[in-house]
Design an enzyme around this catalytic site. Structure first.
Site, PDB file in Angstrom:
ATOM      1  N   GLY A  48      12.198  10.198 -15.694  1.00  0.00           N
ATOM      2  CA  GLY A  48      12.603   8.818 -15.876  1.00  0.00           C
ATOM      3  C   GLY A  48      11.932   7.974 -14.816  1.00  0.00           C
ATOM      4  N   GLN A  53      10.723   0.578  -9.585  1.00  0.00           N
ATOM      5  CA  GLN A  53      10.002   1.631  -8.868  1.00  0.00           C
ATOM      6  C   GLN A  53       8.494   1.385  -8.840  1.00  0.00           C
ATOM      7  OE1 GLN A  53      12.333   4.945 -10.993  1.00  0.00           O
ATOM      8  NE2 GLN A  53      11.716   5.847  -9.032  1.00  0.00           N
ATOM      9  N   CYS A 101      14.139  11.833  -6.854  1.00  0.00           N
ATOM     10  CA  CYS A 101      13.717  10.475  -7.191  1.00  0.00           C
ATOM     11  C   CYS A 101      12.274  10.293  -6.757  1.00  0.00           C
ATOM     12  CB  CYS A 101      14.613   9.452  -6.496  1.00  0.00           C
ATOM     13  SG  CYS A 101      14.197   7.738  -6.890  1.00  0.00           S
ATOM     14  N   LEU A 102      11.471   9.735  -7.648  1.00  0.00           N
ATOM     15  CA  LEU A 102      10.073   9.475  -7.320  1.00  0.00           C
ATOM     16  C   LEU A 102       9.936   8.507  -6.151  1.00  0.00           C
ATOM     17  CD1 LEU A 102       8.676   9.124 -10.962  1.00  0.00           C
ATOM     18  CD2 LEU A 102       8.573  11.141  -9.457  1.00  0.00           C
ATOM     19  N   HIS A 143      21.031   7.220 -13.316  1.00  0.00           N
ATOM     20  CA  HIS A 143      20.128   7.152 -12.163  1.00  0.00           C
ATOM     21  C   HIS A 143      19.177   5.960 -12.310  1.00  0.00           C
ATOM     22  CE1 HIS A 143      17.440   9.059  -9.039  1.00  0.00           C
ATOM     23  NE2 HIS A 143      16.562   8.282  -9.659  1.00  0.00           N
ATOM     24  N   GLU A 144      18.575   5.829 -13.488  1.00  0.00           N
ATOM     25  CA  GLU A 144      17.628   4.738 -13.714  1.00  0.00           C
ATOM     26  C   GLU A 144      18.343   3.387 -13.750  1.00  0.00           C
ATOM     27  OE1 GLU A 144      14.684   5.495 -13.175  1.00  0.00           O
ATOM     28  OE2 GLU A 144      14.832   7.645 -13.494  1.00  0.00           O
ATOM     29  N   HIS A 147      18.698   1.997 -10.373  1.00  0.00           N
ATOM     30  CA  HIS A 147      17.484   1.343  -9.864  1.00  0.00           C
ATOM     31  C   HIS A 147      17.447  -0.132 -10.244  1.00  0.00           C
ATOM     32  CE1 HIS A 147      15.154   4.410  -7.890  1.00  0.00           C
ATOM     33  NE2 HIS A 147      15.282   5.249  -8.916  1.00  0.00           N
TER      34      HIS A 147
END
Length: 179
Positions: A48, A53, A101-102, A143-144, A147
Site C-alpha cells: 500500500g 508518502q 512502512c515505506l 494504515h494508509e 497517512h
C-alpha cells in the site's frame, strides 16, 4: 507514462499534514498520481502507499496486498486506488499485527487495528465503492488512511517494546537466521 516518485521519510513535515479531498477524480493530475503511486509502491515492495508518502496532499491511496519479500504471507488482491476513503463502520474488537512502512524504513511496529472495517471510497473512474474488509487487507486500509491524517505507525504502537528493527523482526518473529 508513470514515474517513480521519492518516498517521504519520517521527519518530513508532509507526512504529518492532513490531506485534502480530491475534488475531481478525472483530472489528469489525479490520474497521473495514481499511476505514479502504483509504480512507486511496486518498486519499493509495498502493499500500500498513500499520496502523502510521495509528498502529494491528496486523500488518495493504493491498497495492493500481495506476497512479497516484506510480507511473504500477504493475501493476493488487485492493486486498488481508493480516493477520498472513509471508514463507515468497524468491529468492536481490535487485534495487534506487525506493520512496516515505506516512510519508516527499517522498523516494524506491533499496531492495534480493527479486525473488520466497512469502507467507502471513489474508484479510479469516480464510482462510489463500498467494501467490507477483514484481516490483513483491513489493516492495510487503516494504515494508509492514517497517512491521510498525518499519523504514522509509530504513533499507534502501545509501547516501545512493540517496535523492532527490520533485522530483529525477521529473526525474532519470522524465525529467519541472521547471515
Amino acid at each position: 507514462m508513470a514515474f517513480q516518485r521519492a518516498i517521504a521519510r519520517v521527519g518530513d513535515p508532509t507526512l504529518r499534514q492532513s490531506a485534502r479531498c480530491v475534488a475531481s477524480v478525472n483530472e489528469p493530475d489525479t490520474q497521473t498520481l495514481i499511476d505514479d503511486l502504483l509504480l512507486t509502491m511496486e518498486l519499493a515492495g509495498g502493499v500500500g502507499i498513500a499520496a502523502p508518502q510521495v509528498s502529494a496532499g491528496d486523500r488518495l491511496f493504493i491498497v495492493a496486498s500481495r506476497p512479497n519479500a516484506r510480507y511473504p504471507n500477504a493475501p493476493q488482491m488487485e492493486p486498488t486506488p481508493m480516493i477520498n476513503p472513509i471508514i463507515v463502520a468497524h468491529s468492536a474488537d481490535q487485534e495487534k499485527g506487525w506493520e512496516g512502512c515505506l516512510s519508516v524504513p527499517g522498523v516494524r511496529g506491533l499496531v492495534p487495528r480493527y479486525s473488520c472495517v466497512q469502507v467507502e471510497y471513489l474508484d479510479r473512474a469516480g464510482n462510489l465503492q463500498t467494501q467490507h474488509l477483514t484481516g490483513f487487507i483491513a489493516r492495510i486500509f487503516q494504515h494508509e488512511l492514517d497517512h491521510l491524517d498525518g499519523i504514522l505507525l509509530i504513533d499507534r504502537v502501545e509501547s516501545d517494546q512493540d517496535l523492532l528493527t527490520e533485522a530483529a523482526f525477521r529473526q525474532q518473529i519470522l524465525g529467519e537466521a541472521i547471515a
